[in-house]
Design a protein around this motif. Structure first.
Motif, mmCIF file in Angstrom:
data_model
loop_
_atom_site.group_PDB
_atom_site.id
_atom_site.type_symbol
_atom_site.label_atom_id
_atom_site.label_comp_id
_atom_site.label_asym_id
_atom_site.label_seq_id
_atom_site.Cartn_x
_atom_site.Cartn_y
_atom_site.Cartn_z
ATOM 1 N N ARG A 154 0.900 -1.151 -0.061
ATOM 2 C CA ARG A 154 0.102 0.161 -0.037
ATOM 3 C C ARG A 154 0.861 1.194 0.190
ATOM 4 N NH1 ARG A 154 -3.209 1.753 5.199
ATOM 5 N NH2 ARG A 154 -1.299 2.199 5.910
ATOM 6 N N THR A 155 0.384 2.364 -0.870
ATOM 7 C CA THR A 155 1.272 3.723 -0.798
ATOM 8 C C THR A 155 -0.012 4.611 -0.948
ATOM 9 O OG1 THR A 155 1.543 3.440 -3.261
ATOM 10 C CG2 THR A 155 3.113 2.931 -1.893
ATOM 11 N N GLU A 156 0.254 5.728 -0.614
ATOM 12 C CA GLU A 156 -0.799 7.081 -0.703
ATOM 13 C C GLU A 156 -0.397 7.629 -1.815
ATOM 14 O OE1 GLU A 156 -0.656 9.287 2.648
ATOM 15 O OE2 GLU A 156 -1.486 7.829 4.090
ATOM 16 N N VAL A 157 -1.445 7.783 -2.838
ATOM 17 C CA VAL A 157 -1.424 8.801 -4.049
ATOM 18 C C VAL A 157 -1.453 10.183 -3.657
ATOM 19 C CG1 VAL A 157 -2.407 9.235 -6.035
ATOM 20 C CG2 VAL A 157 -2.421 7.007 -5.431
ATOM 21 N N VAL A 158 -2.341 10.305 -2.486
ATOM 22 C CA VAL A 158 -2.420 11.571 -1.881
ATOM 23 C C VAL A 158 -3.026 11.357 -0.812
ATOM 24 C CG1 VAL A 158 -4.594 12.324 -3.465
ATOM 25 C CG2 VAL A 158 -2.994 13.898 -2.500
ATOM 26 N N SER A 159 -2.991 12.578 0.144
ATOM 27 C CA SER A 159 -3.773 12.676 1.571
ATOM 28 C C SER A 159 -3.564 13.946 1.699
ATOM 29 C CB SER A 159 -2.791 11.648 2.464
ATOM 30 O OG SER A 159 -1.700 12.107 2.885
ATOM 31 N N GLY A 160 -4.833 14.585 2.462
ATOM 32 C CA GLY A 160 -4.890 15.750 3.039
ATOM 33 C C GLY A 160 -6.322 16.018 3.325
ATOM 34 N N ALA A 161 -6.472 16.936 4.277
ATOM 35 C CA ALA A 161 -7.834 17.490 4.905
ATOM 36 C C ALA A 161 -8.662 18.140 4.065
ATOM 37 C CB ALA A 161 -7.449 18.318 6.224
ATOM 38 N N LEU A 200 -15.626 18.122 -10.512
ATOM 39 C CA LEU A 200 -14.765 17.156 -11.064
ATOM 40 C C LEU A 200 -13.350 17.377 -10.816
ATOM 41 C CD1 LEU A 200 -16.384 16.044 -14.461
ATOM 42 C CD2 LEU A 200 -16.339 14.744 -12.332
ATOM 43 N N ARG A 201 -12.703 16.594 -10.018
ATOM 44 C CA ARG A 201 -11.404 16.724 -9.594
ATOM 45 C C ARG A 201 -10.529 15.515 -10.246
ATOM 46 N NH1 ARG A 201 -11.470 20.227 -5.330
ATOM 47 N NH2 ARG A 201 -13.430 20.448 -4.382
ATOM 48 N N SER A 202 -9.301 16.026 -10.489
ATOM 49 C CA SER A 202 -8.135 14.893 -10.943
ATOM 50 C C SER A 202 -7.024 15.161 -9.996
ATOM 51 C CB SER A 202 -7.943 15.304 -12.539
ATOM 52 O OG SER A 202 -7.210 14.727 -13.068
ATOM 53 N N PHE A 203 -6.584 13.781 -9.858
ATOM 54 C CA PHE A 203 -5.036 13.663 -9.207
ATOM 55 C C PHE A 203 -4.221 13.021 -9.913
ATOM 56 C CE2 PHE A 203 -8.797 14.259 -6.048
ATOM 57 C CZ PHE A 203 -7.935 15.136 -5.322
ATOM 58 N N ASP A 204 -3.051 13.437 -10.038
ATOM 59 C CA ASP A 204 -2.090 12.757 -10.918
ATOM 60 C C ASP A 204 -1.562 11.514 -10.327
ATOM 61 O OD1 ASP A 204 1.056 12.135 -11.478
ATOM 62 O OD2 ASP A 204 0.640 13.716 -13.139
ATOM 63 N N GLY A 205 -1.632 10.344 -11.204
ATOM 64 C CA GLY A 205 -1.401 9.192 -10.505
ATOM 65 C C GLY A 205 -0.037 8.969 -9.920
ATOM 66 N N LEU A 206 0.857 9.456 -10.281
ATOM 67 C CA LEU A 206 2.227 9.559 -9.617
ATOM 68 C C LEU A 206 2.564 10.490 -8.643
ATOM 69 C CD1 LEU A 206 4.612 8.934 -12.927
ATOM 70 C CD2 LEU A 206 4.274 7.527 -11.026
ATOM 71 N N THR A 207 2.351 11.689 -8.796
ATOM 72 C CA THR A 207 2.575 12.648 -7.887
ATOM 73 C C THR A 207 1.229 13.166 -6.861
ATOM 74 O OG1 THR A 207 2.029 14.573 -9.173
ATOM 75 C CG2 THR A 207 4.111 13.902 -9.610
ATOM 76 N N GLY A 208 0.411 12.929 -7.178
ATOM 77 C CA GLY A 208 -0.857 13.166 -6.259
ATOM 78 C C GLY A 208 -1.291 14.445 -6.441
ATOM 79 N N ASP A 209 -0.626 15.229 -7.640
ATOM 80 C CA ASP A 209 -0.952 16.612 -7.667
ATOM 81 C C ASP A 209 -2.243 16.858 -7.923
ATOM 82 O OD1 ASP A 209 1.704 17.298 -7.079
ATOM 83 O OD2 ASP A 209 2.219 17.706 -9.118
ATOM 84 N N PRO A 210 -3.354 17.609 -7.467
ATOM 85 C CA PRO A 210 -4.559 17.938 -7.759
ATOM 86 C C PRO A 210 -4.759 18.922 -8.710
ATOM 87 C CG PRO A 210 -4.118 18.886 -5.872
ATOM 88 C CD PRO A 210 -2.825 18.456 -6.009
ATOM 89 N N SER A 211 -6.029 18.826 -9.457
ATOM 90 C CA SER A 211 -6.281 19.777 -10.462
ATOM 91 C C SER A 211 -7.929 19.789 -10.575
ATOM 92 C CB SER A 211 -5.833 19.776 -11.687
ATOM 93 O OG SER A 211 -6.083 18.384 -12.254
ATOM 94 N N ILE A 212 -8.370 20.855 -10.888
ATOM 95 C CA ILE A 212 -10.062 20.921 -11.005
ATOM 96 C C ILE A 212 -10.385 20.709 -12.572
ATOM 97 C CG2 ILE A 212 -12.059 22.267 -10.763
ATOM 98 C CD1 ILE A 212 -10.867 23.229 -8.304
ATOM 99 N N ILE A 213 -11.082 19.758 -12.878
ATOM 100 C CA ILE A 213 -11.508 19.695 -14.550
ATOM 101 C C ILE A 213 -12.821 20.808 -14.689
ATOM 102 C CG2 ILE A 213 -12.546 18.034 -16.243
ATOM 103 C CD1 ILE A 213 -11.068 16.007 -14.672
ATOM 104 N N ALA A 214 -13.702 20.697 -13.936
ATOM 105 C CA ALA A 214 -14.977 21.526 -13.921
ATOM 106 C C ALA A 214 -15.478 21.384 -12.490
ATOM 107 C CB ALA A 214 -15.845 20.952 -14.910
ATOM 108 N N GLU A 215 -16.150 22.807 -12.173
ATOM 109 C CA GLU A 215 -16.785 23.064 -10.990
ATOM 110 C C GLU A 215 -18.094 23.916 -11.270
ATOM 111 O OE1 GLU A 215 -14.420 24.671 -7.978
ATOM 112 O OE2 GLU A 215 -13.696 26.269 -9.071
#
Length: 352
Positions: free
Chosen positions: A256-263, A297-312
């Motif tokens: 198990r590894t974490e792609v991303v974590s945060g509040a 709609l949120r997107s998270f980079d599968g390697l770095t976990g970097d978040p981005s917003i596709i649409a809101e």
């Protein structure tokens, strides 16, 4: 060294996908139950993964009766919807196929006895539709993994039995092997731990990818990336340290590894899917009641976990229930190449 080799493997696989994905957007489909009025009919919304541009694949009061889940058929680019139907005989349960380009609807399978208590649907790498059926209380109403031929709708049983899982909530087909991952929340007893279970897509043979009492805090949904690893949506827990997370479980070792974590990853996520050509994880976040807790709609980079917003925005949908990501046609054609590449790497790793 193990982590470094694994990252190299992931990067090599995603390089194959990126040849297809770098010049093309994936199409993200969101199922919307609508609002019960003519102005807000049921619909499947379509979003570009790169620009967020929104359109409607199909809409109308009669497109389904009671949708539970949807999934992408990456062999055709279509969208599959599991429709529970209604109490009346004129509204039977159905598996519906919506053409990913035209929205044209066909019935793959229809009938009152397709399943007992379905929980989720996925589509495997050959285009067959797999339904997670929780069964019933009676001895003969066993939980089961059901396969429906993607074209004829013919049903068969991959695996059945009261000991398949303890508290299954979701499933996904491994895009590489065709095996089925089942997200099992476990039971209250120590002998019924949380688990990600694997079922051979052909034989139904069961094995465990990972299990234990502390795999996650509050897991709800599962998907799989182009490498065949399972990705779990974890809502987190009440403690300050129990943060929301996207978790990756390596397909062979279960590590198990974490792609991303945060509040502040999301507000109210209800589903996720993987964009295979890029490795990104798309999360359907229906937001909250406050004006600033927008549906997203949120997107998270599968390697770095970097978040981005596709649409809101408040006007993206009315009552969203599921999300599915379909690569562009040429990326779909390269799916077999990427899958073969992964298999070759995996076999080479075992030989060593």
């Amino acid at each position: 060294m193990k982590t470094a080799r694994r990252h190299l493997r992931l990067m090599a696989v995603w390089m194959v996908w990126l040849v297809a994905g770098s010049a093309m957007a994936g199409e993200i489909f969101v199922g919307d139950k609508g609002g019960g009025t003519r102005l807000n009919p049921p619909a499947i919304h379509e979003f570009s993964s790169t620009t967020g541009d929104q359109s409607q694949l199909v809409n109308g009061d009669g497109i389904w009766t009671n949708p539970l889940d949807l999934a992408a058929d990456r062999t055709t680019g279509d969208v599959i919807v599991l429709d529970l139907g209604g109490a009346a005989a004129t509204h039977p349960a159905r598996l519906l196929r919506f053409d990913g380009a035209s929205g044209f609807r066909t019935e793959v399978a229809v009938g009152q006895n397709l399943w007992i208590d379905p929980l989720a649907v996925t589509v495997d790498h050959s285009g067959d539709i797999i339904v997670l059926d929780n069964g019933g209380g009676a001895v003969f109403l066993e939980p089961a993994l059901l396969r429906f031929n993607g074209q004829t709708g013919q049903r068969s049983v991959i695996a059945a039995g009261h000991d398949l899982w303890h508290n299954a909530v979701d499933l996904v087909a491994d895009p590489v092997s065709g095996d089925i991952f089942v997200l099992d929340l476990g039971g209250v007893a120590a002998i019924d731990p949380q688990a990600i279970r694997r079922f051979d897509g052909l034989t139904g043979d069961a094995s465990v990818v990972a299990q234990g009492s502390d795999l996650w805090y509050d897991a709800t949904r599962i998907t799989a990336d182009a490498n065949g690893d399972a990705i779990v949506l974890d809502l987190g827990g009440a403690a300050v340290t129990a943060l929301p997370r996207l978790l990756r479980f390596e397909d062979q070792s279960g590590d198990r590894t974490e792609v991303v974590s945060g509040a502040n990853l999301w507000y109210n996520p209800i589903d996720l899917d993987a964009h295979l050509p890029t490795g990104d994880i798309v999360v359907l976040d229906v937001g909250g009641g406050a004006a600033f807790l927008l549906p997203t709609l949120r997107s998270f980079d599968g390697l770095t976990g970097d978040p981005s917003i596709i649409a809101e925005g408040t006007d993206l949908w009315v009552d969203a229930f599921a999300v599915a990501v379909v690569p562009e046609p040429s990326a779909i054609e390269l799916c077999a190449i990427a899958g073969l590449f992964v298999v070759i790497i995996g076999r080479h790793k075992k030989l060593r």
